[in-house]
Design a protein around this motif. Structure first.
Motif, PDB file in Angstrom:
ATOM      1  N   THR A 166       0.828  -1.204   0.000  1.00 44.06           N
ATOM      2  CA  THR A 166       0.000   0.000   0.000  1.00 44.06           C
ATOM      3  C   THR A 166       0.867   1.260   0.000  1.00 44.06           C
ATOM      4  O   THR A 166       0.656   2.170  -0.790  1.00 44.06           O
ATOM      5  CB  THR A 166      -0.902   0.012   1.247  1.00 44.06           C
ATOM      6  OG1 THR A 166      -1.462  -1.278   1.415  1.00 44.06           O
ATOM      7  CG2 THR A 166      -2.005   1.038   1.127  1.00 44.06           C
ATOM      8  N   ASN A 167       1.837   1.281   0.916  1.00 43.72           N
ATOM      9  CA  ASN A 167       2.695   2.461   1.060  1.00 43.72           C
ATOM     10  C   ASN A 167       4.149   2.038   1.110  1.00 43.72           C
ATOM     11  O   ASN A 167       4.459   0.930   1.540  1.00 43.72           O
ATOM     12  CB  ASN A 167       2.381   3.185   2.378  1.00 43.72           C
ATOM     13  CG  ASN A 167       0.980   3.747   2.385  1.00 43.72           C
ATOM     14  OD1 ASN A 167       0.627   4.553   1.537  1.00 43.72           O
ATOM     15  ND2 ASN A 167       0.175   3.298   3.319  1.00 43.72           N
TER      16      ASN A 167
ATOM     17  N   GLY B 235       0.562  -5.956   6.871  1.00 41.76           N
ATOM     18  CA  GLY B 235       0.551  -4.708   6.105  1.00 41.76           C
ATOM     19  C   GLY B 235      -0.668  -4.648   5.208  1.00 41.76           C
ATOM     20  O   GLY B 235      -1.685  -5.287   5.476  1.00 41.76           O
TER      21      GLY B 235
ATOM     22  N   GLY C 125      -4.332  -5.825   4.800  1.00 43.22           N
ATOM     23  CA  GLY C 125      -5.359  -4.811   5.007  1.00 43.22           C
ATOM     24  C   GLY C 125      -6.316  -4.678   3.833  1.00 43.22           C
ATOM     25  O   GLY C 125      -7.506  -4.399   4.012  1.00 43.22           O
TER      26      GLY C 125
ATOM     27  N   ASP D  43     -10.436  -4.416   3.769  1.00 44.74           N
ATOM     28  CA  ASP D  43     -11.222  -3.405   3.036  1.00 44.74           C
ATOM     29  C   ASP D  43     -12.255  -4.093   2.136  1.00 44.74           C
ATOM     30  O   ASP D  43     -13.395  -3.662   2.019  1.00 44.74           O
ATOM     31  CB  ASP D  43     -10.314  -2.528   2.149  1.00 44.74           C
ATOM     32  CG  ASP D  43      -9.251  -1.808   2.958  1.00 44.74           C
ATOM     33  OD1 ASP D  43      -9.352  -1.812   4.198  1.00 44.74           O
ATOM     34  OD2 ASP D  43      -8.310  -1.269   2.345  1.00 44.74           O
TER      35      ASP D  43
ATOM     36  N   GLU E 211     -11.788   1.805   3.639  1.00 41.13           N
ATOM     37  CA  GLU E 211     -10.496   1.894   4.336  1.00 41.13           C
ATOM     38  C   GLU E 211     -10.553   2.980   5.413  1.00 41.13           C
ATOM     39  O   GLU E 211     -10.068   2.793   6.524  1.00 41.13           O
ATOM     40  CB  GLU E 211      -9.370   2.170   3.339  1.00 41.13           C
ATOM     41  CG  GLU E 211      -8.017   2.101   4.043  1.00 41.13           C
ATOM     42  CD  GLU E 211      -6.825   2.458   3.171  1.00 41.13           C
ATOM     43  OE1 GLU E 211      -7.017   2.866   2.026  1.00 41.13           O
ATOM     44  OE2 GLU E 211      -5.697   2.337   3.695  1.00 41.13           O
TER      45      GLU E 211
ATOM     46  N   LYS F 102     -12.537   1.728   8.343  1.00 34.34           N
ATOM     47  CA  LYS F 102     -11.736   0.748   9.088  1.00 34.34           C
ATOM     48  C   LYS F 102     -10.740   1.468  10.002  1.00 34.34           C
ATOM     49  O   LYS F 102     -10.603   1.113  11.178  1.00 34.34           O
ATOM     50  CB  LYS F 102     -11.000  -0.143   8.067  1.00 34.34           C
ATOM     51  CG  LYS F 102     -10.040  -1.124   8.662  1.00 34.34           C
ATOM     52  CD  LYS F 102      -9.240  -1.848   7.577  1.00 34.34           C
ATOM     53  CE  LYS F 102      -8.143  -0.960   7.004  1.00 34.34           C
ATOM     54  NZ  LYS F 102      -7.273  -1.667   6.038  1.00 34.34           N
ATOM     55  N   CYS F 103     -10.043   2.469   9.448  1.00 34.31           N
ATOM     56  CA  CYS F 103      -9.047   3.202  10.252  1.00 34.31           C
ATOM     57  C   CYS F 103      -9.741   3.983  11.366  1.00 34.31           C
ATOM     58  O   CYS F 103      -9.254   4.013  12.511  1.00 34.31           O
ATOM     59  CB  CYS F 103      -8.215   4.127   9.372  1.00 34.31           C
ATOM     60  SG  CYS F 103      -7.210   3.229   8.176  1.00 34.31           S
TER      61      CYS F 103
ATOM     62  N   SER G  89     -10.504   2.055  14.427  1.00 32.21           N
ATOM     63  CA  SER G  89      -9.378   1.718  15.316  1.00 32.21           C
ATOM     64  C   SER G  89      -9.310   2.735  16.454  1.00 32.21           C
ATOM     65  O   SER G  89      -8.758   2.469  17.510  1.00 32.21           O
ATOM     66  CB  SER G  89      -8.055   1.746  14.548  1.00 32.21           C
ATOM     67  OG  SER G  89      -8.033   0.720  13.601  1.00 32.21           O
ATOM     68  N   GLU G  90      -9.871   3.924  16.202  1.00 27.18           N
ATOM     69  CA  GLU G  90      -9.798   5.013  17.194  1.00 27.18           C
ATOM     70  C   GLU G  90     -11.085   5.148  17.989  1.00 27.18           C
ATOM     71  O   GLU G  90     -11.070   5.568  19.130  1.00 27.18           O
ATOM     72  CB  GLU G  90      -9.552   6.366  16.494  1.00 27.18           C
ATOM     73  CG  GLU G  90      -8.384   6.397  15.531  1.00 27.18           C
ATOM     74  CD  GLU G  90      -7.072   6.117  16.224  1.00 27.18           C
ATOM     75  OE1 GLU G  90      -6.908   6.556  17.381  1.00 27.18           O
ATOM     76  OE2 GLU G  90      -6.231   5.416  15.623  1.00 27.18           O
TER      77      GLU G  90
ATOM     78  N   GLY H 196       3.355  -2.970  10.558  1.00 26.31           N
ATOM     79  CA  GLY H 196       2.361  -2.868   9.478  1.00 26.31           C
ATOM     80  C   GLY H 196       1.134  -2.117   9.970  1.00 26.31           C
ATOM     81  O   GLY H 196       0.671  -2.300  11.104  1.00 26.31           O
TER      82      GLY H 196
ATOM     83  N   GLN I 146      -1.976  -2.293   9.477  1.00 29.77           N
ATOM     84  CA  GLN I 146      -3.208  -2.988   9.849  1.00 29.77           C
ATOM     85  C   GLN I 146      -3.199  -3.429  11.323  1.00 29.77           C
ATOM     86  O   GLN I 146      -4.256  -3.689  11.900  1.00 29.77           O
ATOM     87  CB  GLN I 146      -3.408  -4.181   8.908  1.00 29.77           C
ATOM     88  CG  GLN I 146      -4.740  -4.873   9.032  1.00 29.77           C
ATOM     89  CD  GLN I 146      -5.925  -3.950   8.825  1.00 29.77           C
ATOM     90  OE1 GLN I 146      -6.014  -3.253   7.827  1.00 29.77           O
ATOM     91  NE2 GLN I 146      -6.836  -3.927   9.787  1.00 29.77           N
TER      92      GLN I 146
ATOM     93  N   ARG J  27      -2.832  -1.660  13.733  1.00 32.73           N
ATOM     94  CA  ARG J  27      -3.443  -0.629  14.601  1.00 32.73           C
ATOM     95  C   ARG J  27      -4.861  -1.037  15.004  1.00 32.73           C
ATOM     96  O   ARG J  27      -5.457  -0.416  15.876  1.00 32.73           O
ATOM     97  CB  ARG J  27      -3.491   0.707  13.854  1.00 32.73           C
ATOM     98  CG  ARG J  27      -2.133   1.302  13.635  1.00 32.73           C
ATOM     99  CD  ARG J  27      -2.237   2.831  13.621  1.00 32.73           C
ATOM    100  NE  ARG J  27      -0.925   3.422  13.700  1.00 32.73           N
ATOM    101  CZ  ARG J  27      -0.170   3.657  12.644  1.00 32.73           C
ATOM    102  NH1 ARG J  27      -0.602   3.352  11.445  1.00 32.73           N
ATOM    103  NH2 ARG J  27       1.011   4.200  12.789  1.00 32.73           N
TER     104      ARG J  27
ATOM    105  N   ASP K 192       4.527   1.797  10.853  1.00 38.63           N
ATOM    106  CA  ASP K 192       4.664   2.192   9.439  1.00 38.63           C
ATOM    107  C   ASP K 192       6.123   2.408   9.040  1.00 38.63           C
ATOM    108  O   ASP K 192       6.450   2.426   7.863  1.00 38.63           O
ATOM    109  CB  ASP K 192       3.938   3.516   9.166  1.00 38.63           C
ATOM    110  CG  ASP K 192       2.458   3.405   9.421  1.00 38.63           C
ATOM    111  OD1 ASP K 192       1.908   2.309   9.196  1.00 38.63           O
ATOM    112  OD2 ASP K 192       1.861   4.409   9.858  1.00 38.63           O
TER     113      ASP K 192
HETATM  114  P1  AMP Z   1       1.431  -0.917   5.423  1.00 42.12           P
HETATM  115  O1  AMP Z   1       1.543  -1.871   4.233  1.00 42.12           O
HETATM  116  O2  AMP Z   1       2.203  -1.324   6.593  1.00 42.12           O
HETATM  117  O3  AMP Z   1       1.599   0.524   5.025  1.00 42.12           O
HETATM  118  O4  AMP Z   1      -0.098  -1.061   5.927  1.00 42.12           O
HETATM  119  C1  AMP Z   1      -1.120  -0.515   5.205  1.00 42.12           C
HETATM  120  C2  AMP Z   1      -2.426  -1.109   5.701  1.00 42.12           C
HETATM  121  O5  AMP Z   1      -2.654  -0.693   7.048  1.00 42.12           O
HETATM  122  C3  AMP Z   1      -3.589  -0.593   4.877  1.00 42.12           C
HETATM  123  O6  AMP Z   1      -4.461  -1.674   4.576  1.00 42.12           O
HETATM  124  C4  AMP Z   1      -4.246   0.402   5.811  1.00 42.12           C
HETATM  125  O7  AMP Z   1      -5.628   0.512   5.574  1.00 42.12           O
HETATM  126  C5  AMP Z   1      -3.973  -0.211   7.172  1.00 42.12           C
HETATM  127  N1  AMP Z   1      -4.069   0.779   8.253  1.00 42.12           N
HETATM  128  C6  AMP Z   1      -3.381   1.947   8.359  1.00 42.12           C
HETATM  129  N2  AMP Z   1      -3.768   2.620   9.471  1.00 42.12           N
HETATM  130  C7  AMP Z   1      -4.726   1.856  10.082  1.00 42.12           C
HETATM  131  C8  AMP Z   1      -5.532   2.000  11.254  1.00 42.12           C
HETATM  132  N3  AMP Z   1      -5.446   3.082  12.029  1.00 42.12           N
HETATM  133  N4  AMP Z   1      -6.407   0.999  11.565  1.00 42.12           N
HETATM  134  C9  AMP Z   1      -6.518  -0.086  10.772  1.00 42.12           C
HETATM  135  N5  AMP Z   1      -5.792  -0.265   9.647  1.00 42.12           N
HETATM  136  C10 AMP Z   1      -4.914   0.681   9.295  1.00 42.12           C
END
Ligand code: AMP
Length: 523
Positions: A12-13, A195, A224, A228, A262, A265-266, A269-270, A336, A338, A340, A363
């Protein structure tokens, strides 16, 4: 001396880090963000866009915007994961000349290493702007569970980006390096890494600068993005129920749903509940329709608990492979984005019987570890020793479709094993060797890394000639094979060409092609 950068090339990132005055620094991009979307697009007016620029226009240009291509890299077109991606992705995925998946956007076809190379080139550029000089060397991370083909393709991507890849490091091992920097004493550590697209779990033994991976396991198609997807399916169903309209064939609506899923979902988490609001998502004779609904954390957890359970099952297998019980693990580190999600923290905490460690940024920790590893490689730091393992068994196909394992999974790398082969018929002068990676007893169920014919064997009775074949896995987890006819001492040079890897000529052609599109800011 030019600086070595560490790149976490995520589904993703992506994130890039460098060592500055002895300290690892995460490098922000021009927009000030510390991670950059691993996305590439061609805009309607033909501009090539990477990172946030690509992400921002994804809703209106979803067919020409590539995301999550890491899920395809190094796989065969017929692999179930690729077929699944074809159903899910708004962009076109075609069969390539080497039976690899290729991505077609705006009328142009790209290989997967090429797309990864474009993202890596962007990360290189971000780093160069920050350090103020050209950067040519990098350590790049991959999921621990990547096979040989996926690793070789990642290395090709580095070359396409103009980088010399000093080492391919496993993501959880990089995370452990970052956690373990300056760490004294002995500790058994689990790295749970979920991730955007992949899941990895590694169990490590860390003691005074020696990081030894005891076992690793994972799933290169679970992340993640799948969470989604579950939410999107739920939203589609609800909308269909409430409005009688099926949005599954509307790419723009699907992209908006994906983004909203997405975000929800994030948010969850909060907080306990969130609002999903997508005005004008559809229209029919009676006018525009809006999607408006509330979702609470319990509803999200009900949708995804199956995915979370899958990761815990894999963790269980990994702990067993390490010869431990969950309670023997003294520290659990989450990596990763996800992770969180509170449900994941709870499930992992329950399995290991202890709350996960909160001291690392999920991250950034992988990129930081990659930069530390880069620094250790160029400074030849003897105080730091990294002993990683191969995630998958390596072997060959034998008569009757069986798989003979020559190197077992979780063997420390680098490793070299030799095996002597012979003929099955009189006067046979050639044998065919199929190199496989995987865990199934049946040859056909494992990944075929490559096959080669050993020829020039002297004529003799069946079973007499001795051909010694040597299987090597280097510190990057990349496989090579060599063979010697013991009678003559003649060595045959063999290349195992993994799926989707590119020849030097192809890499050079791609580099030239990309140079045509390079731009820079005018002084
Ligand atoms: P990464 O590959 O480590 O960058 O993870 C990206 C994944 O983490 C994506 O699917 C995001 O939607 C998920 N993600 C990022 N922040 C959160 C959050 N606060 N709660 C749940 N998932 C998250």
């Amino acid at each position: 001396m030019s600086r070595v950068i560490g790149i976490d090339l995520g589904t993703t990132n992506s994130c890039v880090s460098v060592i500055e005055n002895g300290q690892p620094t995460v490098i922000p991009n021009a927009g000030g963000y510390r991670t950059t979307p691993s996305m590439f697009a061609i805009s309607p007016d033909g501009k090539r866009l990477v990172g946030h620029l690509a992400k921002r226009q994804a809703v209106t240009n979803s067919r020409n915007t590539v995301h999550a291509s890491k899920r395809l890299i190094g796989r065969r077109f017929d692999a179930p994961e690729v077929q699944k991606a074809i159903d899910l992705c708004p962009y076109e995925i075609l069969r390539g000349a080497n039976d690899d998946p290729r991505i077609k956007i705006a009328g142009k076809t790209f290989t997967c290493p090429e797309i990864a190379g474009i993202v890596l080139r962007e990360m290189k550029r971000v780093a160069e702007e920050y350090v103020g000089e050209p950067v040519s060397e990098a350590v790049i991370t991959v999921p621990a569970y990547f096979n040989d083909a996926q690793r070789q393709c990642t290395k090709d991507a580095g070359k396409i980006a103009g980088l010399e890849v000093l080492r391919i490091v496993n993501e959880p091992t990089a995370a452990a390096m970052s956690y373990g920097a300056g760490h004294r004493g002995e500790e058994k550590v689990a790295i749970y890494d979920l991730g955007g697209g992949t899941f990895d779990i590694s169990i490590l033994d860390m003691s005074d600068g020696v990081i030894e991976v005891l076992a690793t396991a994972g799933n290169t198609f679970l992340g993640g993005e799948d969470f989604d997807r579950m939410i999107v399916a739920h939203l589609l169903e609800r909308f269909h129920e409430n409005e009688g309209i099926d949005l599954r064939n509307d790419p723009m609506a699907l992209q908006r749903l994906k983004d909203a899923a997405e975000k929800a979902k994030c948010d969850l988490s909060e907080r306990e509940r969130t609002e999903i609001s997508l005005p004008f998502i559809a229209s029919d004779d009676s006018g525009p329709r809006h999607l408006q609904l509330e979702m609470d954390r319990a509803a999200l957890e009900a949708l995804v608990h199956g995915l979370v359970n899958q990761t815990i099952k894999t963790a269980e297998a990994c702990v067993t492979d390490a010869g431990l019980q969950p309670g023997d693990v003294e520290r659990v580190i989450l990596v990763g984005g996800q992770t969180r999600m509170p449900l994941i923290q709870k499930a992992v905490g329950q399995f290991f019987g202890k709350a996960p460690h909160k001291g690392v940024n999920p991250d950034e920790v992988v990129a930081v570890g990659a930069a530390l590893q880069g620094e250790a490689l160029v400074s030849d730091d003897k105080n730091l020793l990294l002993l990683d393992v191969t995630p998958l068994s390596l072997g060959i196909a034998t008569v009757g479709g069986h798989f003979a394992k020559l190197i077992e999974r979780n063997t420390t790398v680098p490793v070299r094993k030799t095996h002597t082969f012979t003929t099955t018929r009189d006067d046979q002068t050639a044998v065919k060797i199929r190199v496989l990676q995987g865990e199934s007893e049946a040859a056909a169920e494992n990944d075929l890394l490559g096959e080669f014919v050993l020829s020039g064997i002297r004529k003799a009775a069946q079973g007499e000639p001795e051909v010694e074949v040597c299987f090597d896995i280097d510190a990057n987890g990349i496989v090579s094979v060599s063979a010697t006819d013991l009678a003559t001492g003649k060595e045959q040079s063999i290349t195992v060409n993994a799926t989707g890897t590119l020849s030097q000529d192809e890499i050079e052609r791609i580099i030239e092609d990309h140079e045509l599109y390079e731009i820079q800011i005018k002084d």
